[in-house]
Design an enzyme around this catalytic site. Sequence first.
Site, PDB file in Angstrom:
ATOM      1  N   THR A  52      -3.786   5.884 -21.865  1.00 54.82           N
ATOM      2  CA  THR A  52      -3.597   4.574 -21.255  1.00 54.82           C
ATOM      3  C   THR A  52      -2.175   4.157 -21.574  1.00 54.82           C
ATOM      4  O   THR A  52      -1.506   4.784 -22.410  1.00 54.82           O
ATOM      5  CB  THR A  52      -4.582   3.529 -21.812  1.00 54.82           C
ATOM      6  OG1 THR A  52      -4.514   3.569 -23.236  1.00 54.82           O
ATOM      7  CG2 THR A  52      -6.004   3.810 -21.352  1.00 54.82           C
ATOM      8  N   ARG A  96      -1.768  -2.536 -18.234  1.00 52.69           N
ATOM      9  CA  ARG A  96      -3.057  -1.824 -18.306  1.00 52.69           C
ATOM     10  C   ARG A  96      -3.074  -0.729 -17.252  1.00 52.69           C
ATOM     11  O   ARG A  96      -2.877  -0.996 -16.067  1.00 52.69           O
ATOM     12  CB  ARG A  96      -4.222  -2.779 -18.034  1.00 52.69           C
ATOM     13  CG  ARG A  96      -4.274  -3.970 -18.941  1.00 52.69           C
ATOM     14  CD  ARG A  96      -5.624  -4.630 -18.887  1.00 52.69           C
ATOM     15  NE  ARG A  96      -6.561  -3.889 -19.695  1.00 52.69           N
ATOM     16  CZ  ARG A  96      -6.652  -3.993 -21.026  1.00 52.69           C
ATOM     17  NH1 ARG A  96      -5.850  -4.804 -21.686  1.00 52.69           N
ATOM     18  NH2 ARG A  96      -7.534  -3.297 -21.689  1.00 52.69           N
ATOM     19  N   TYR A 123       0.853  -1.204   0.000  1.00 51.84           N
ATOM     20  CA  TYR A 123       0.000   0.000   0.000  1.00 51.84           C
ATOM     21  C   TYR A 123       0.877   1.238   0.000  1.00 51.84           C
ATOM     22  O   TYR A 123       1.892   1.285   0.710  1.00 51.84           O
ATOM     23  CB  TYR A 123      -0.897   0.034   1.250  1.00 51.84           C
ATOM     24  CG  TYR A 123      -2.336  -0.264   0.917  1.00 51.84           C
ATOM     25  CD1 TYR A 123      -3.015   0.528   0.001  1.00 51.84           C
ATOM     26  CD2 TYR A 123      -3.011  -1.339   1.505  1.00 51.84           C
ATOM     27  CE1 TYR A 123      -4.331   0.257  -0.329  1.00 51.84           C
ATOM     28  CE2 TYR A 123      -4.323  -1.614   1.174  1.00 51.84           C
ATOM     29  CZ  TYR A 123      -4.981  -0.803   0.250  1.00 51.84           C
ATOM     30  OH  TYR A 123      -6.270  -1.074  -0.075  1.00 51.84           O
ATOM     31  N   ASP A 164      -6.811  13.240 -25.230  1.00 47.53           N
ATOM     32  CA  ASP A 164      -6.780  11.843 -24.786  1.00 47.53           C
ATOM     33  C   ASP A 164      -6.062  11.084 -25.897  1.00 47.53           C
ATOM     34  O   ASP A 164      -6.645  10.802 -26.944  1.00 47.53           O
ATOM     35  CB  ASP A 164      -8.209  11.342 -24.581  1.00 47.53           C
ATOM     36  CG  ASP A 164      -8.247   9.882 -24.149  1.00 47.53           C
ATOM     37  OD1 ASP A 164      -7.224   9.187 -24.311  1.00 47.53           O
ATOM     38  OD2 ASP A 164      -9.303   9.435 -23.671  1.00 47.53           O
ATOM     39  N   LYS A 210      -1.842   0.395 -24.937  1.00 46.93           N
ATOM     40  CA  LYS A 210      -2.203   0.276 -26.362  1.00 46.93           C
ATOM     41  C   LYS A 210      -0.914   0.357 -27.196  1.00 46.93           C
ATOM     42  O   LYS A 210      -0.057  -0.506 -27.034  1.00 46.93           O
ATOM     43  CB  LYS A 210      -3.226   1.357 -26.713  1.00 46.93           C
ATOM     44  CG  LYS A 210      -4.536   1.197 -25.911  1.00 46.93           C
ATOM     45  CD  LYS A 210      -5.606   2.159 -26.389  1.00 46.93           C
ATOM     46  CE  LYS A 210      -6.924   1.930 -25.686  1.00 46.93           C
ATOM     47  NZ  LYS A 210      -7.052   2.663 -24.407  1.00 46.93           N
ATOM     48  N   GLU A 227      -0.650   4.817  -0.381  1.00 45.81           N
ATOM     49  CA  GLU A 227      -1.490   5.999  -0.613  1.00 45.81           C
ATOM     50  C   GLU A 227      -0.666   7.262  -0.410  1.00 45.81           C
ATOM     51  O   GLU A 227       0.131   7.355   0.540  1.00 45.81           O
ATOM     52  CB  GLU A 227      -2.691   5.996   0.327  1.00 45.81           C
ATOM     53  CG  GLU A 227      -3.756   5.015  -0.137  1.00 45.81           C
ATOM     54  CD  GLU A 227      -4.924   4.891   0.812  1.00 45.81           C
ATOM     55  OE1 GLU A 227      -5.041   5.705   1.740  1.00 45.81           O
ATOM     56  OE2 GLU A 227      -5.714   3.953   0.623  1.00 45.81           O
TER      57      GLU A 227
HETATM   58  N1  DSN Z   1     -12.003   0.499 -25.203  1.00 47.37           N
HETATM   59  C1  DSN Z   1     -10.830   1.075 -25.794  1.00 47.37           C
HETATM   60  C2  DSN Z   1     -10.819   0.922 -27.272  1.00 47.37           C
HETATM   61  O1  DSN Z   1     -10.948  -0.207 -27.687  1.00 47.37           O
HETATM   62  O2  DSN Z   1     -10.652   1.862 -28.021  1.00 47.37           O
HETATM   63  C3  DSN Z   1     -10.624   2.463 -25.404  1.00 47.37           C
HETATM   64  O3  DSN Z   1     -10.600   2.560 -24.023  1.00 47.37           O
END
Ligand code: DSN
Length: 414
Positions: free
Chosen positions: A224, A233, A52, A198, A227, A54
């Site tokens: 994120t 993730r 932990y 984003d 990707k 925080e």
């Molecule tokens: N769900 C994702 C996508 O496939 O584009 C984005 O968060």
Amino acid sequence: MFEHLKNSDKEVYDIIEREHRRQEDNLEMIASENFASFSVLEAASSFFTNKYAEGYPGKRYYGGCLYCDEIELMAIERCKRIFGAEHANVQPLSGTAANMAVYFAVLEQGDSILSMDLAHGGHLSHGHPLSFSGRFYKIIPAKNNLETGLIDYERMEKLALENKPKLIICGASAYPRIIDFKRYREIADKAGAYLMADIAHIAGLVAAGEHPSPFPFCDFVTTTTHKTLRGPRGGVIMSKKEHAAIIDRQVFPGIQGGPHMHIIAAKAAAFGEALKPEFRSYQRQIVKNSKALAAGLLRNGFTLVTGGTDNHMVLVDLRNRNMTGKTAQNILEDAGITANKNSIPGDPEKPFVTSGIRLGTPAVTTRGMKEAEMTRIAEFINRAVEAGENKKALNAIRDEVKTMTADFPIYKSE
Ligand code: DSN
């Protein structure tokens, strides 16, 4: 790998192993997916799972955070270096959490957000009526040009001046072209709005200079990490220094408790990979592959939204093939190709059916595939669409896919 789990809980192990086989045997064409390296997987399942922490480095609410501080500072510094950001918060558990923290930092309930219409490529967390974003804020959806599929900056500017949103979001889940962040900034300035990019889908491309950077045009940049960036993730928020305190406060204690330190360790490992020269060539190949895939699909009679691609994805308009996105997703899965149905601008079908299919090249590029393989994949897709419900024909494609994927193993050292 997973020897302890194999010995202690065969039931769980077997499911994990079946998922591993699925990933190895199929062609992963979901534009938002990728294969993290063994190093990233190891960091993600490391001893930091147990801790932990925080708070933030140097200001924790728990003892024993010496190494948490070290790893989080490392992740922050690497992230800032990759993107040229002034400030980075690496604690968001996901992209949606990152977006939520930004909205909470600068908006009051009922304030308005201008974002890309979901049916035109926007994301759930940019304003879907069932998401917190659509429930807490007034959403002004910007539609793309229906003829070209391209972002209509003039129309957006008009919308922004009419509605004076407090926040404008640039970024998409299904847009295959370059986003003009500078143009967005001009619109935001005229409307007196904050600007948030984003870049979840294109973060790897931005990191490698394959897509223009949202810096210095945006106040906030969220992404994120799993990707094109090929990490674990999770999410990240970057911002100008002046917004650092409000962002950090909104991530913790605003919307999250204890950060996932094992994932922060994996983010640090992934960022380390992103700083290596090989990462640049990987991202370059993603785009080359995407263009080769687009060219192959066009040769096979498919229609593409915007006519092609500049990034890692291709959005196929299936209307001239008399097939819905839902059916295409199913038949492609039977043929060993994993993709997802996707709405296209002006889609006459419901979001669960759709007229489009979204295809991406980050994952197949990670396994070493190049333009020649993309040409073959376009042919597989065409044959699958022509085969329709003909299971025998789909099985034959599946066998060919399996032979092809066997030449490009993902986790080679096993
Ligand atoms: N769900 C994702 C996508 O496939 O584009 C984005 O968060």
